[in-house]
Design a protein around this motif. Structure first.
Motif, mmCIF file in Angstrom:
data_model
loop_
_atom_site.group_PDB
_atom_site.id
_atom_site.type_symbol
_atom_site.label_atom_id
_atom_site.label_comp_id
_atom_site.label_asym_id
_atom_site.label_seq_id
_atom_site.Cartn_x
_atom_site.Cartn_y
_atom_site.Cartn_z
ATOM 1 N N SER A 1 47.447 81.357 63.532
ATOM 2 C CA SER A 1 46.925 82.473 62.742
ATOM 3 C C SER A 1 47.197 83.814 63.418
ATOM 4 C CB SER A 1 45.413 82.310 62.549
ATOM 5 O OG SER A 1 44.746 82.534 63.790
ATOM 6 N N TRP A 2 46.956 84.868 62.677
ATOM 7 C CA TRP A 2 47.055 86.211 63.223
ATOM 8 C C TRP A 2 46.117 86.359 64.412
ATOM 9 C CZ3 TRP A 2 49.889 89.972 64.318
ATOM 10 C CH2 TRP A 2 49.402 91.245 64.597
ATOM 11 N N GLN A 3 44.923 85.789 64.313
ATOM 12 C CA GLN A 3 43.976 85.868 65.430
ATOM 13 C C GLN A 3 44.526 85.149 66.659
ATOM 14 O OE1 GLN A 3 41.083 87.824 65.533
ATOM 15 N NE2 GLN A 3 41.451 87.408 67.707
ATOM 16 N N ASN A 4 45.190 84.010 66.474
ATOM 17 C CA ASN A 4 45.834 83.327 67.601
ATOM 18 C C ASN A 4 46.854 84.239 68.262
ATOM 19 O OD1 ASN A 4 45.846 80.432 65.566
ATOM 20 N ND2 ASN A 4 44.636 80.594 67.440
ATOM 21 N N GLN A 5 47.626 84.938 67.435
ATOM 22 C CA GLN A 5 48.659 85.841 67.956
ATOM 23 C C GLN A 5 48.014 86.988 68.732
ATOM 24 O OE1 GLN A 5 52.119 85.171 67.477
ATOM 25 N NE2 GLN A 5 52.203 86.640 69.145
ATOM 26 N N GLY B 1 62.042 94.900 70.953
ATOM 27 C CA GLY B 1 61.586 96.131 70.305
ATOM 28 C C GLY B 1 61.636 96.085 68.793
ATOM 29 N N ASP B 2 62.369 95.124 68.218
ATOM 30 C CA ASP B 2 62.343 94.972 66.759
ATOM 31 C C ASP B 2 60.910 94.657 66.335
ATOM 32 O OD1 ASP B 2 65.091 95.303 66.613
ATOM 33 O OD2 ASP B 2 65.527 93.242 65.980
ATOM 34 N N LEU B 3 60.561 95.072 65.130
ATOM 35 C CA LEU B 3 59.217 94.839 64.608
ATOM 36 C C LEU B 3 59.260 93.837 63.460
ATOM 37 C CD1 LEU B 3 57.832 98.498 64.524
ATOM 38 C CD2 LEU B 3 57.414 96.730 66.262
ATOM 39 N N GLY B 4 58.139 93.174 63.253
ATOM 40 C CA GLY B 4 58.067 92.211 62.163
ATOM 41 C C GLY B 4 56.694 92.158 61.544
ATOM 42 N N PHE B 5 56.673 91.741 60.301
ATOM 43 C CA PHE B 5 55.403 91.458 59.644
ATOM 44 C C PHE B 5 54.973 90.056 60.037
ATOM 45 C CE2 PHE B 5 56.979 94.438 56.189
ATOM 46 C CZ PHE B 5 56.087 95.450 56.511
ATOM 47 N N PHE B 6 53.679 89.881 60.281
ATOM 48 C CA PHE B 6 53.095 88.561 60.480
ATOM 49 C C PHE B 6 52.487 88.186 59.135
ATOM 50 C CE2 PHE B 6 50.229 85.266 61.702
ATOM 51 C CZ PHE B 6 50.723 84.729 62.882
ATOM 52 N N TYR B 7 52.979 87.102 58.552
ATOM 53 C CA TYR B 7 52.633 86.721 57.190
ATOM 54 C C TYR B 7 51.903 85.391 57.193
ATOM 55 C CZ TYR B 7 53.480 85.570 52.228
ATOM 56 O OH TYR B 7 53.348 85.243 50.903
ATOM 57 N N HIS B 8 50.703 85.379 56.644
ATOM 58 C CA HIS B 8 49.960 84.131 56.465
ATOM 59 C C HIS B 8 50.443 83.462 55.189
ATOM 60 C CE1 HIS B 8 46.112 84.886 59.069
ATOM 61 N NE2 HIS B 8 47.130 84.435 59.776
ATOM 62 N N SER B 9 50.977 82.258 55.328
ATOM 63 C CA SER B 9 51.447 81.517 54.154
ATOM 64 C C SER B 9 50.320 80.629 53.630
ATOM 65 C CB SER B 9 52.682 80.690 54.521
ATOM 66 O OG SER B 9 52.379 79.778 55.546
ATOM 67 N N GLN B 10 50.670 79.718 52.783
ATOM 68 C CA GLN B 10 49.743 78.787 52.142
ATOM 69 C C GLN B 10 48.808 79.511 51.179
ATOM 70 O OE1 GLN B 10 50.021 75.321 52.448
ATOM 71 N NE2 GLN B 10 51.890 75.920 53.474
ATOM 72 N N VAL C 1 49.521 90.294 57.179
ATOM 73 C CA VAL C 1 48.242 90.605 57.818
ATOM 74 C C VAL C 1 48.378 91.358 59.138
ATOM 75 C CG1 VAL C 1 47.028 88.694 56.712
ATOM 76 C CG2 VAL C 1 48.141 88.319 58.929
ATOM 77 N N GLY C 2 49.590 91.401 59.695
ATOM 78 C CA GLY C 2 49.756 92.072 60.984
ATOM 79 C C GLY C 2 51.189 92.486 61.227
ATOM 80 N N ILE C 3 51.357 93.223 62.329
ATOM 81 C CA ILE C 3 52.678 93.667 62.774
ATOM 82 C C ILE C 3 52.881 93.159 64.193
ATOM 83 C CG2 ILE C 3 54.110 95.666 63.363
ATOM 84 C CD1 ILE C 3 52.780 97.137 61.031
#
Length: 139
Positions: A14-18, A46-55, A61-63
């Motif tokens: 999860s995002w919280q785990n990250q 340095g590249d950025l990404g979206f953190f996406y919760h699936s299911q 939900v995060g960067i």
């Protein structure tokens, strides 16, 4: 700099785990799709990404930030599989759902809309700008 999207089932990672991994980040391991692996091979520190919760949630939900370029995935001895390391940068103030993304005409060609099953995917600069604005992320 390039932009990406990393998908995870919240019950698995999860995002919280990250967030809990802090600045040391975590390997984005376990990816067993050649196209997703090839995208990770293109990533730079340095590249950025979206953190996406699936299911169920299906939302950004995060960067995250790429903190280590492609290297052997530690969860397998198979040399074909590589991964990057990422760390949490910030929580998206207002999660942006897949339905919200699909409702924006300018996002109709986004990989997430066209190929929602791909676990690691590129995001254009324009798509990044639209979604961060939708989520209330300050530049």
């Amino acid at each position: 700099m390039r932009y990406w999207l990393f998908k995870s089932e919240p019950s698995t990672w999860s995002w919280q785990n990250q967030i809990d991994k802090g600045d040391q980040g975590e390997e984005w391991d376990g990816v067993r799709n050649y196209q997703a692996r090839n995208f990770m091979r293109e990533m730079k520190i340095g590249d950025l990404g979206f953190f996406y919760h699936s299911q169920k949630e299906k939302s950004v939900v995060g960067i995250v930030e790429v903190i280590a370029e492609a290297h052997q995935d530690s969860t397998t001895d198979d040399e074909r599989w590589e991964c990057v390391d990422i760390k949490a940068v910030k929580t998206v103030p207002s999660a942006v759902t897949l339905d919200q993304i699909k409702a924006v005409e300018r996002l109709e060609n986004m990989v997430l809309v066209k190929n929602s099953r791909l676990s690691v995917q590129p995001v254009t600069e324009a798509e990044w700008s639209i979604i961060t604005t939708m989520g209330g992320v300050k530049p």
